[in-house]
Design a protein around this motif. Structure first.
Motif, mmCIF file in Angstrom:
data_model
loop_
_atom_site.group_PDB
_atom_site.id
_atom_site.type_symbol
_atom_site.label_atom_id
_atom_site.label_comp_id
_atom_site.label_asym_id
_atom_site.label_seq_id
_atom_site.Cartn_x
_atom_site.Cartn_y
_atom_site.Cartn_z
ATOM 1 N N THR A 44 0.825 -1.214 0.000
ATOM 2 C CA THR A 44 0.000 0.000 0.000
ATOM 3 C C THR A 44 0.861 1.266 0.000
ATOM 4 O OG1 THR A 44 -0.160 0.098 2.391
ATOM 5 C CG2 THR A 44 -1.877 -1.152 1.241
ATOM 6 N N TYR A 45 0.170 2.374 -0.218
ATOM 7 C CA TYR A 45 0.800 3.690 -0.339
ATOM 8 C C TYR A 45 0.054 4.590 0.640
ATOM 9 C CZ TYR A 45 2.886 7.436 -3.240
ATOM 10 O OH TYR A 45 3.616 8.475 -3.730
ATOM 11 N N HIS A 73 1.179 0.133 -4.783
ATOM 12 C CA HIS A 73 -0.007 0.996 -4.881
ATOM 13 C C HIS A 73 0.474 2.424 -5.156
ATOM 14 C CE1 HIS A 73 -3.003 -1.661 -2.433
ATOM 15 N NE2 HIS A 73 -2.079 -2.411 -2.998
ATOM 16 N N LEU A 102 -4.789 4.243 -7.894
ATOM 17 C CA LEU A 102 -5.914 4.767 -7.101
ATOM 18 C C LEU A 102 -5.975 6.284 -7.157
ATOM 19 C CD1 LEU A 102 -4.545 2.594 -4.326
ATOM 20 C CD2 LEU A 102 -6.909 2.255 -5.047
ATOM 21 N N ARG A 103 -7.179 6.806 -6.982
ATOM 22 C CA ARG A 103 -7.284 8.243 -6.769
ATOM 23 C C ARG A 103 -6.690 8.578 -5.413
ATOM 24 N NH1 ARG A 103 -12.714 10.826 -4.877
ATOM 25 N NH2 ARG A 103 -11.800 9.960 -2.982
ATOM 26 N N GLY A 104 -7.089 7.786 -4.400
ATOM 27 C CA GLY A 104 -6.579 7.984 -3.043
ATOM 28 C C GLY A 104 -7.439 8.940 -2.239
ATOM 29 N N ASP A 105 -7.150 8.959 -0.954
ATOM 30 C CA ASP A 105 -7.826 9.875 -0.024
ATOM 31 C C ASP A 105 -6.792 10.838 0.536
ATOM 32 O OD1 ASP A 105 -10.414 8.769 -0.087
ATOM 33 O OD2 ASP A 105 -9.746 7.120 1.195
ATOM 34 N N SER A 123 -8.567 9.143 -10.859
ATOM 35 C CA SER A 123 -7.897 7.839 -11.056
ATOM 36 C C SER A 123 -7.814 7.512 -12.542
ATOM 37 C CB SER A 123 -8.650 6.739 -10.302
ATOM 38 O OG SER A 123 -9.968 6.614 -10.783
ATOM 39 N N TYR A 143 -15.838 -1.436 -5.642
ATOM 40 C CA TYR A 143 -16.574 -1.310 -4.377
ATOM 41 C C TYR A 143 -17.924 -2.034 -4.420
ATOM 42 C CZ TYR A 143 -12.928 2.105 -3.736
ATOM 43 O OH TYR A 143 -11.695 2.680 -3.631
ATOM 44 N N HIS A 147 -18.792 3.045 -3.551
ATOM 45 C CA HIS A 147 -17.906 4.018 -2.890
ATOM 46 C C HIS A 147 -18.748 5.113 -2.250
ATOM 47 C CE1 HIS A 147 -14.930 7.225 -2.409
ATOM 48 N NE2 HIS A 147 -14.019 6.264 -2.427
ATOM 49 N N ALA A 150 -19.786 8.021 -4.418
ATOM 50 C CA ALA A 150 -20.488 7.791 -5.692
ATOM 51 C C ALA A 150 -21.896 8.364 -5.630
ATOM 52 C CB ALA A 150 -20.552 6.294 -5.973
ATOM 53 N N ASP A 156 -21.201 4.311 -9.837
ATOM 54 C CA ASP A 156 -19.964 3.699 -9.350
ATOM 55 C C ASP A 156 -19.497 2.602 -10.312
ATOM 56 O OD1 ASP A 156 -18.104 3.991 -7.294
ATOM 57 O OD2 ASP A 156 -18.850 2.227 -6.226
ATOM 58 N N MET A 159 -18.113 4.122 -13.341
ATOM 59 C CA MET A 159 -16.737 4.584 -13.084
ATOM 60 C C MET A 159 -15.760 3.413 -13.199
ATOM 61 S SD MET A 159 -14.846 7.162 -12.304
ATOM 62 C CE MET A 159 -13.309 7.633 -11.524
ATOM 63 N N LYS A 163 -12.633 2.892 -15.776
ATOM 64 C CA LYS A 163 -11.257 2.536 -15.395
ATOM 65 C C LYS A 163 -10.724 1.449 -16.335
ATOM 66 C CE LYS A 163 -11.776 3.419 -10.403
ATOM 67 N NZ LYS A 163 -11.615 2.835 -9.068
ATOM 68 N N TYR A 265 -6.346 -9.095 2.607
ATOM 69 C CA TYR A 265 -5.816 -7.948 3.359
ATOM 70 C C TYR A 265 -5.176 -8.522 4.620
ATOM 71 C CZ TYR A 265 -8.661 -5.043 0.282
ATOM 72 O OH TYR A 265 -9.196 -4.432 -0.820
HETATM 73 P P1 FAD Z 1 -12.160 6.371 -7.828
HETATM 74 O O1 FAD Z 1 -12.756 5.083 -8.184
HETATM 75 O O2 FAD Z 1 -11.507 7.153 -8.880
HETATM 76 O O3 FAD Z 1 -13.257 7.304 -7.157
HETATM 77 C C1 FAD Z 1 -14.078 6.805 -6.109
HETATM 78 C C2 FAD Z 1 -15.553 6.886 -6.492
HETATM 79 O O4 FAD Z 1 -15.933 8.253 -6.544
HETATM 80 C C3 FAD Z 1 -15.823 6.298 -7.859
HETATM 81 O O5 FAD Z 1 -16.075 4.896 -7.776
HETATM 82 C C4 FAD Z 1 -16.986 7.111 -8.310
HETATM 83 O O6 FAD Z 1 -18.183 6.571 -7.826
HETATM 84 C C5 FAD Z 1 -16.740 8.468 -7.679
HETATM 85 N N1 FAD Z 1 -15.997 9.323 -8.633
HETATM 86 C C6 FAD Z 1 -14.743 9.799 -8.470
HETATM 87 N N2 FAD Z 1 -14.383 10.563 -9.551
HETATM 88 C C7 FAD Z 1 -15.426 10.535 -10.397
HETATM 89 C C8 FAD Z 1 -15.656 11.108 -11.661
HETATM 90 N N3 FAD Z 1 -14.747 11.880 -12.277
HETATM 91 N N4 FAD Z 1 -16.838 10.887 -12.265
HETATM 92 C C9 FAD Z 1 -17.773 10.105 -11.674
HETATM 93 N N5 FAD Z 1 -17.606 9.524 -10.461
HETATM 94 C C10 FAD Z 1 -16.452 9.738 -9.827
HETATM 95 N N6 FAD Z 1 -5.866 4.366 -0.423
HETATM 96 C C11 FAD Z 1 -4.605 4.829 -0.218
HETATM 97 O O7 FAD Z 1 -4.415 5.994 0.147
HETATM 98 N N7 FAD Z 1 -3.511 4.016 -0.401
HETATM 99 C C12 FAD Z 1 -3.644 2.726 -0.823
HETATM 100 O O8 FAD Z 1 -2.629 2.012 -0.985
HETATM 101 C C13 FAD Z 1 -4.955 2.208 -1.068
HETATM 102 N N8 FAD Z 1 -5.139 0.954 -1.538
HETATM 103 C C14 FAD Z 1 -6.422 0.512 -1.826
HETATM 104 C C15 FAD Z 1 -6.582 -0.767 -2.385
HETATM 105 C C16 FAD Z 1 -7.861 -1.234 -2.675
HETATM 106 C C17 FAD Z 1 -8.008 -2.629 -3.286
HETATM 107 C C18 FAD Z 1 -9.012 -0.440 -2.400
HETATM 108 C C19 FAD Z 1 -10.400 -0.975 -2.671
HETATM 109 C C20 FAD Z 1 -8.849 0.837 -1.860
HETATM 110 C C21 FAD Z 1 -7.561 1.348 -1.579
HETATM 111 N N9 FAD Z 1 -7.355 2.622 -1.074
HETATM 112 C C22 FAD Z 1 -6.076 3.090 -0.847
HETATM 113 C C23 FAD Z 1 -8.500 3.494 -0.757
HETATM 114 C C24 FAD Z 1 -8.849 4.442 -1.929
HETATM 115 O O9 FAD Z 1 -7.795 5.350 -2.127
HETATM 116 C C25 FAD Z 1 -10.128 5.181 -1.559
HETATM 117 O O10 FAD Z 1 -11.229 4.303 -1.548
HETATM 118 C C26 FAD Z 1 -10.417 6.418 -2.417
HETATM 119 O O11 FAD Z 1 -11.471 7.167 -1.781
HETATM 120 C C27 FAD Z 1 -10.904 6.105 -3.816
HETATM 121 O O12 FAD Z 1 -9.888 5.717 -4.659
HETATM 122 P P2 FAD Z 1 -10.290 5.060 -6.088
HETATM 123 O O13 FAD Z 1 -9.097 4.916 -6.911
HETATM 124 O O14 FAD Z 1 -11.115 3.871 -5.876
HETATM 125 O O15 FAD Z 1 -11.180 6.262 -6.627
#
Ligand code: FAD
Length: 293
Positions: A44-45, A73, A102-105, A123, A143, A147, A150, A156, A159, A163, A265
């Protein structure tokens, strides 16, 4: 419970260590789980890129010392495109041929995601840039319980489809506790035209209270029956036994429904994951040369 074929695709998520003690815990986890012949290990990151150097170092050691296929990640948070792609290059130099994109938080989760100036806006942009390099198998997050940000379940899944259209190879899901939740989600993805692999993320529960509070933050659903069951566990031994049996049953159901790969996990503790894998018939003596396609 049916007896499943132990040759399923297996992978593990670990997190990078923050201190020396945590390093020993990580290496013990890797050493013990390596005997189960995983297809890959993902690292993870930290939120806001807080573990950039140590994530890269962990990728390097796992790949070099243990000869394992590693997925680093990577998130879009608090970094320019150039900085993010530099980390991707560092992962490549460390031997990674896979990235979980990932987009990330943000570090302050309440603030919501704010793209950095000159950073990836979503993302999708990151996935596309990584796919364009041709250097990585790009995996993404999915998810089953939608998410939290979403607009709705369909948005979702749209989205997730976007991807894949941007170049993702496969998705790994957020954890869940009931096989029907995954199977329904998988069906909806197929209906939406998604043909790529969606790998269920499996969390063997080490601590139910912490799992519940984390689930509330990340939108994972915790069923009431599980809440009651863990409340009735009077000590850690009962808690572990419950956790192992629930998790084994879940994995067995999934494998019997045609799921080919499980992603655990591990939280850098191999014990529950190892016991569940053993219960599923996956022991060192049962090694199969099965790799995720
Ligand atoms: P996205 O899928 O890009 O966005 C999340 C949701 O928001 C989308 O599914 C969609 O419903 C909505 N959304 C976002 N942008 C748009 C758009 N432009 N148009 C329409 N809808 C949109 N976090 C970390 O910080 N580090 C990690 O290493 C890490 N590893 C993870 C591994 C896994 C397997 C999972 C499931 C999660 C992980 N996470 C991690 C958490 C993740 O970063 C968060 O859940 C974050 O909020 C969303 O990232 P994402 O890439 O899924 O986002």
């Amino acid at each position: 419970m049916k007896i499943t074929d132990p040759a399923f695709g297996l992978s593990f998520e670990v997190f990078p260590p923050r201190n020396l003690n945590a390093s020993f815990k990580l290496w013990r986890t890797i050493e013990q789980l390596a005997t189960l012949d995983p297809s890959f290990v993902s690292v993870t990151y930290g939120a806001g890129g807080s573990t950039r150097d140590v994530s890269r170092a962990a990728v390097d050691v796992i790949n070099r010392e243990y000869g394992m296929d590693v997925a680093g990640h990577l998130t879009c948070v608090d970094a320019t495109r150039e900085q993010v792609m530099d980390v991707a290059q560092a992962y490549k130099d460390a031997g990674a041929r896979q990235i979980v994109a990932l987009r990330g938080d943000p570090s302050d989760a309440d603030a919501g995601f704010q793209p950095t100036a000159d950073g990836f806006q979503s993302s999708l942009e990151l996935i596309s840039a990584l796919a364009d390099t041709g250097d990585f198998k790009v995996r993404v997050a999915a998810y089953p319980h939608t998410h939290p940000e979403a607009a709705n379940e369909n948005a979702d899944i749209d989205m997730l489809k976007a991807k894949f259209d941007a170049g993702a190879h496969s998705a790994i899901t957020q954890f869940f506790f009931e096989s029907d939740d995954f199977l329904r989600f998988r069906d909806k993805c197929v209906t939406a035209g998604i043909t790529q692999k969606i790998i269920p993320g499996i969390l063997p529960v080490e601590n139910w209270k912490k799992t519940k509070s984390f689930s509330a933050r990340c939108g994972a659903f915790t069923p009431d029956w599980l809440d009651k069951a863990f409340e009735n566990a009077t000590n850690q031994e009962e808690h572990d036994l419950l956790s192992i049996s629930i998790c084994t049953e879940l994995c067995d159901d999934l494998l019997n429904e045609g799921v080919e790969d499980l992603h655990f996990y591990t939280l850098n503790d191999p014990s529950l994951t190892k016991t569940v894998c053993h219960a599923l018939g996956r022991t060192p003596s049962e090694l199969r040369l099965h790799k995720v396609a």
